[in-house]
Design an enzyme around this catalytic site. Structure first.
Site, PDB file in Angstrom:
ATOM      1  CG  ASP A 202       0.684   6.671  -1.240  1.00  0.00           C
ATOM      2  OD1 ASP A 202       0.572   6.190  -2.378  1.00  0.00           O
ATOM      3  OD2 ASP A 202       0.153   6.172  -0.232  1.00  0.00           O
TER       4      ASP A 202
ATOM      5  CG  ASP B 251      -1.830   1.197   1.298  1.00  0.00           C
ATOM      6  OD1 ASP B 251      -1.888   1.928   0.302  1.00  0.00           O
ATOM      7  OD2 ASP B 251      -2.475   1.396   2.328  1.00  0.00           O
TER       8      ASP B 251
ATOM      9  NE  ARG C 146      -5.686   3.760  -3.133  1.00  0.00           N
ATOM     10  CZ  ARG C 146      -5.606   3.794  -1.813  1.00  0.00           C
ATOM     11  NH1 ARG C 146      -4.440   4.077  -1.229  1.00  0.00           N
ATOM     12  NH2 ARG C 146      -6.665   3.566  -1.074  1.00  0.00           N
TER      13      ARG C 146
END
Length: 230
Positions: free
Chosen positions: A30, A26, A77
């Protein structure tokens, strides 16, 4: 953070997270609370949740660019965007199992001249259009939606066809522009939350750039998107 460039990196999936959809990691790359950021010529190998952009409480002016990245059989994403103004151009989406670009919480995203190859969902806006088709539960988020402006993209082997505003003015995945410089009308709003597109890409904040066709970009990405000299 501001004025950061992440360029020519190989990024692989990492340690599994605790949630069921984090078995391939994850947060490969980002970006949060950051302004004037560029992510370019990176190769994402089989990553899970690849590029999240923004927290739910963001107040910064988030201007970001993603270009000439190779999303190589990654899941989702690419990026998923909250609140920010984002230019996504000349990327290669190659075997994407879940979705390419996702807009939530008032984001304005210009998706330009990308090559979508065997991508399940190319673009999604939360809680409308293809995101809620079928089960009406939402594919990737229950947050308020944003707006995606799309121009010059190529779709080959797409699992679910992109639904444009011109096809369905309430349940759409993007506004399909007739030219790169077209402004999105203020009447085009997200079904949940009512956000409109801020037209950052046609304003004075926008930079000058050279854009390839989607087909040219695919060849460039395959040649150049990775660590320099391997």
């Amino acid at each position: 953070n501001d004025h950061i460039w992440v360029h020519n990196c190989d990024i692989f999936y990492g340690m599994a997270g605790g949630d069921a959809d984090q078995d391939k990691g994850d947060g490969a790359l980002d970006t949060k609370k950051s302004t004037y950021i560029t992510h370019s010529f990176n190769h994402f190998y089989d990553t899970g949740k690849s590029n999240l952009l923004g927290n739910s409480g963001e107040t910064e002016e988030n201007y970001l660019s993603y270009h000439h990245n190779w999303y190589d059989h990654s899941d989702s994403r690419h990026p998923r965007v909250r609140t920010a103004s984002v230019h996504v151009y000349n990327n290669l989406y190659d075997g994407i199992s879940k979705y390419g670009v996702g807009a939530t919480m008032g984001a304005s995203i210009f998706v330009e001249n990308n090559y979508f190859l065997n991508t399940n969902y190319a673009m999604l806006i939360s809680m409308q259009g293809s995101d809620i088709a079928g089960d009406n539960e939402g594919t990737f988020s229950s947050e308020n939606g944003g707006i995606i402006k799309a121009f010059g993209n190529v779709f080959v082997g797409t699992g679910h066809p992109v639904v444009s505003y011109q096809q369905n003015s309430t349940q759409f995945d993007c506004y399909l522009a007739s030219s790169r410089d077209e402004k999105v009308p203020s009447s085009v709003v997200a079904t949940k939350g009512g956000a409109d597109y801020n037209n950052f890409d046609t304003s004075s904040v926008m930079y000058e750039y050279n854009v390839q066709t989607a087909e040219q970009a695919m060849a460039t990405v395959k040649e150049c998107a990775r660590r320099v000299q391997g």
